[in-house]
Design a protein around this motif. Structure first.
Motif, PDB file in Angstrom:
ATOM      1  N   LEU A  92      22.091  -5.324 -17.262  1.00 10.22           N
ATOM      2  CA  LEU A  92      21.027  -4.956 -18.185  1.00 10.22           C
ATOM      3  C   LEU A  92      21.587  -4.778 -19.596  1.00 10.22           C
ATOM      4  CD1 LEU A  92      18.104  -4.225 -18.796  1.00 10.22           C
ATOM      5  CD2 LEU A  92      18.613  -1.900 -18.039  1.00 10.22           C
ATOM      6  N   GLY A  93      22.753  -4.138 -19.688  1.00 10.00           N
ATOM      7  CA  GLY A  93      23.366  -3.931 -20.996  1.00 10.00           C
ATOM      8  C   GLY A  93      23.609  -5.230 -21.733  1.00 10.00           C
ATOM      9  N   SER A  94      24.053  -6.233 -21.013  1.00  9.61           N
ATOM     10  CA  SER A  94      24.293  -7.538 -21.613  1.00  9.61           C
ATOM     11  C   SER A  94      22.987  -8.156 -22.107  1.00  9.61           C
ATOM     12  CB  SER A  94      24.964  -8.456 -20.591  1.00  9.61           C
ATOM     13  OG  SER A  94      25.106  -9.746 -21.111  1.00  9.61           O
ATOM     14  N   ARG A  95      21.930  -8.036 -21.326  1.00  3.54           N
ATOM     15  CA  ARG A  95      20.622  -8.575 -21.728  1.00  3.54           C
ATOM     16  C   ARG A  95      20.132  -7.882 -23.001  1.00  3.54           C
ATOM     17  NH1 ARG A  95      20.465 -13.069 -18.707  1.00  3.54           N
ATOM     18  NH2 ARG A  95      20.382 -12.652 -16.497  1.00  3.54           N
ATOM     19  N   LEU A  96      20.298  -6.568 -23.048  1.00  3.35           N
ATOM     20  CA  LEU A  96      19.845  -5.819 -24.227  1.00  3.35           C
ATOM     21  C   LEU A  96      20.675  -6.169 -25.454  1.00  3.35           C
ATOM     22  CD1 LEU A  96      19.075  -2.321 -22.693  1.00  3.35           C
ATOM     23  CD2 LEU A  96      17.518  -4.235 -23.098  1.00  3.35           C
ATOM     24  N   GLU A  97      21.963  -6.383 -25.246  1.00  2.00           N
ATOM     25  CA  GLU A  97      22.819  -6.743 -26.370  1.00  2.00           C
ATOM     26  C   GLU A  97      22.373  -8.058 -27.008  1.00  2.00           C
ATOM     27  OE1 GLU A  97      27.520  -7.486 -27.462  1.00  2.00           O
ATOM     28  OE2 GLU A  97      26.945  -7.089 -25.395  1.00  2.00           O
ATOM     29  N   THR A  98      21.928  -8.996 -26.201  1.00  2.00           N
ATOM     30  CA  THR A  98      21.474 -10.273 -26.759  1.00  2.00           C
ATOM     31  C   THR A  98      20.188 -10.121 -27.567  1.00  2.00           C
ATOM     32  OG1 THR A  98      20.242 -10.902 -24.771  1.00  2.00           O
ATOM     33  CG2 THR A  98      22.534 -11.598 -24.888  1.00  2.00           C
ATOM     34  N   LEU A  99      19.429  -9.054 -27.310  1.00  2.75           N
ATOM     35  CA  LEU A  99      18.177  -8.835 -28.038  1.00  2.75           C
ATOM     36  C   LEU A  99      18.385  -8.216 -29.417  1.00  2.75           C
ATOM     37  CD1 LEU A  99      15.850  -7.493 -25.188  1.00  2.75           C
ATOM     38  CD2 LEU A  99      15.866  -9.775 -26.208  1.00  2.75           C
ATOM     39  N   THR A 100      19.564  -7.671 -29.678  1.00  2.00           N
ATOM     40  CA  THR A 100      19.777  -6.991 -30.963  1.00  2.00           C
ATOM     41  C   THR A 100      19.538  -7.924 -32.141  1.00  2.00           C
ATOM     42  OG1 THR A 100      22.163  -7.406 -30.889  1.00  2.00           O
ATOM     43  CG2 THR A 100      21.388  -5.274 -30.049  1.00  2.00           C
ATOM     44  N   LYS A 101      20.008  -9.144 -32.045  1.00  2.00           N
ATOM     45  CA  LYS A 101      19.822 -10.100 -33.141  1.00  2.00           C
ATOM     46  C   LYS A 101      18.340 -10.442 -33.315  1.00  2.00           C
ATOM     47  CE  LYS A 101      21.774 -14.307 -35.001  1.00  2.00           C
ATOM     48  NZ  LYS A 101      22.760 -15.365 -34.831  1.00  2.00           N
ATOM     49  N   GLN A 102      17.655 -10.628 -32.192  1.00  2.00           N
ATOM     50  CA  GLN A 102      16.231 -10.969 -32.246  1.00  2.00           C
ATOM     51  C   GLN A 102      15.419  -9.891 -32.964  1.00  2.00           C
ATOM     52  OE1 GLN A 102      14.509 -12.019 -28.421  1.00  2.00           O
ATOM     53  NE2 GLN A 102      12.497 -11.345 -29.069  1.00  2.00           N
ATOM     54  N   TYR A 103      15.756  -8.626 -32.715  1.00  2.00           N
ATOM     55  CA  TYR A 103      15.014  -7.518 -33.316  1.00  2.00           C
ATOM     56  C   TYR A 103      15.625  -7.039 -34.636  1.00  2.00           C
ATOM     57  CZ  TYR A 103      12.033  -7.220 -29.239  1.00  2.00           C
ATOM     58  OH  TYR A 103      11.111  -7.509 -28.257  1.00  2.00           O
ATOM     59  N   GLY A 104      16.788  -7.553 -34.981  1.00  2.00           N
ATOM     60  CA  GLY A 104      17.413  -7.187 -36.245  1.00  2.00           C
ATOM     61  C   GLY A 104      17.956  -5.773 -36.267  1.00  2.00           C
ATOM     62  N   VAL A 105      18.489  -5.317 -35.146  1.00  2.00           N
ATOM     63  CA  VAL A 105      19.059  -3.973 -35.054  1.00  2.00           C
ATOM     64  C   VAL A 105      20.497  -4.074 -34.549  1.00  2.00           C
ATOM     65  CG1 VAL A 105      16.814  -2.873 -34.701  1.00  2.00           C
ATOM     66  CG2 VAL A 105      18.158  -3.585 -32.716  1.00  2.00           C
ATOM     67  N   THR A 106      21.251  -2.997 -34.715  1.00  2.00           N
ATOM     68  CA  THR A 106      22.649  -3.027 -34.297  1.00  2.00           C
ATOM     69  C   THR A 106      22.842  -2.598 -32.844  1.00  2.00           C
ATOM     70  OG1 THR A 106      23.006  -0.824 -35.208  1.00  2.00           O
ATOM     71  CG2 THR A 106      23.557  -2.692 -36.618  1.00  2.00           C
ATOM     72  N   MET A 107      21.931  -1.771 -32.324  1.00  2.00           N
ATOM     73  CA  MET A 107      22.084  -1.303 -30.948  1.00  2.00           C
ATOM     74  C   MET A 107      20.717  -1.086 -30.309  1.00  2.00           C
ATOM     75  SD  MET A 107      23.669   2.227 -29.350  1.00  2.00           S
ATOM     76  CE  MET A 107      25.011   2.274 -30.479  1.00  2.00           C
ATOM     77  N   ILE A 108      20.568  -1.633 -29.105  1.00  2.00           N
ATOM     78  CA  ILE A 108      19.357  -1.411 -28.319  1.00  2.00           C
ATOM     79  C   ILE A 108      19.746  -0.677 -27.048  1.00  2.00           C
ATOM     80  CG2 ILE A 108      17.545  -2.517 -26.948  1.00  2.00           C
ATOM     81  CD1 ILE A 108      17.425  -4.735 -29.004  1.00  2.00           C
ATOM     82  N   VAL A 109      18.963   0.344 -26.719  1.00  2.00           N
ATOM     83  CA  VAL A 109      19.172   1.066 -25.464  1.00  2.00           C
ATOM     84  C   VAL A 109      17.890   1.005 -24.644  1.00  2.00           C
ATOM     85  CG1 VAL A 109      20.909   2.599 -26.472  1.00  2.00           C
ATOM     86  CG2 VAL A 109      18.530   3.330 -26.396  1.00  2.00           C
ATOM     87  N   SER A 110      18.055   1.155 -23.349  1.00  2.00           N
ATOM     88  CA  SER A 110      16.900   1.142 -22.454  1.00  2.00           C
ATOM     89  C   SER A 110      16.252   2.523 -22.405  1.00  2.00           C
ATOM     90  CB  SER A 110      17.323   0.738 -21.045  1.00  2.00           C
ATOM     91  OG  SER A 110      18.068   1.787 -20.445  1.00  2.00           O
ATOM     92  N   GLU A 111      15.086   2.556 -21.810  1.00  2.00           N
ATOM     93  CA  GLU A 111      14.383   3.823 -21.636  1.00  2.00           C
ATOM     94  C   GLU A 111      15.187   4.805 -20.797  1.00  2.00           C
ATOM     95  OE1 GLU A 111      11.220   2.955 -18.198  1.00  2.00           O
ATOM     96  OE2 GLU A 111      11.293   1.375 -19.723  1.00  2.00           O
ATOM     97  N   PHE A 112      16.057   4.304 -19.941  1.00  2.00           N
ATOM     98  CA  PHE A 112      16.849   5.160 -19.064  1.00  2.00           C
ATOM     99  C   PHE A 112      17.857   5.976 -19.874  1.00  2.00           C
ATOM    100  CE2 PHE A 112      15.900   1.128 -16.843  1.00  2.00           C
ATOM    101  CZ  PHE A 112      14.875   1.613 -16.027  1.00  2.00           C
ATOM    102  N   LEU A 113      18.536   5.338 -20.805  1.00  2.00           N
ATOM    103  CA  LEU A 113      19.484   6.046 -21.663  1.00  2.00           C
ATOM    104  C   LEU A 113      18.743   6.921 -22.669  1.00  2.00           C
ATOM    105  CD1 LEU A 113      22.359   6.631 -22.559  1.00  2.00           C
ATOM    106  CD2 LEU A 113      22.235   4.626 -24.034  1.00  2.00           C
ATOM    107  N   GLN A 114      17.655   6.424 -23.224  1.00  2.00           N
ATOM    108  CA  GLN A 114      16.895   7.182 -24.221  1.00  2.00           C
ATOM    109  C   GLN A 114      16.448   8.529 -23.658  1.00  2.00           C
ATOM    110  OE1 GLN A 114      13.268   7.627 -24.033  1.00  2.00           O
ATOM    111  NE2 GLN A 114      13.171   8.694 -25.977  1.00  2.00           N
ATOM    112  N   LYS A 115      16.032   8.549 -22.399  1.00  2.00           N
ATOM    113  CA  LYS A 115      15.563   9.798 -21.782  1.00  2.00           C
ATOM    114  C   LYS A 115      16.690  10.808 -21.591  1.00  2.00           C
ATOM    115  CE  LYS A 115      11.714   7.659 -19.389  1.00  2.00           C
ATOM    116  NZ  LYS A 115      11.206   7.131 -18.122  1.00  2.00           N
TER     117      LYS A 115
END
Length: 126
Positions: free
Chosen positions: A1-24
């Motif tokens: 999952l971490g790898s999938r989220l890392e690939t989304l950072t460029k798409q969303y223009g952010v440096t770090m994306i975390v899942s709802e699991f870590l956010q909680k």
């Protein structure tokens, strides 16, 4: 999952994306919700967030901007396109280069021209 989220950072223009699991679990930090996504290898949609920083270091203006964006997400998911677009236009005045705002503005304009069907749940498949 971490790898999938890392690939989304460029798409969303952010440096770090975390899942709802870590956010909680990460108390003391401010997160901006980005989207609800379905990533390859997972059937369930999950909410993704940008980690903004420790609560005590975030300026009030940034907290207000995040709150406005979260209100926009509520409008967007409720198909209140005009209200969502108005909030995005306000946010773009503050930060015209923010890729996240441009993504939602494009989606809203597309949905205004061609509304999603009744089964639309606001989830993006990546």
């Amino acid at each position: 999952l971490g790898s999938r989220l890392e690939t989304l950072t460029k798409q969303y223009g952010v440096t770090m994306i975390v899942s709802e699991f870590l956010q909680k679990k990460a108390t003391g930090f401010v997160f901006q919700e980005l989207d609800r996504v379905r990533v390859p290898g997972r059937k369930e949609a999950l909410t993704i967030y940008e980690a903004v920083g420790r609560k005590e270091t975030i300026p009030p203006a940034d907290i207000q901007r995040i709150d406005t964006f979260h209100q926009m997400l509520s409008d967007y998911r409720s198909r209140r396109w005009d209200a969502a677009e108005e909030k995005l236009q306000h946010l773009l005045q503050v930060d015209p280069s923010k890729k996240l705002y441009q993504i939602y503005l494009r989606r809203i304009r597309d949905f205004k021209q061609s509304p999603p069907d009744d089964a639309w749940d606001g989830v993006v498949t990546c």
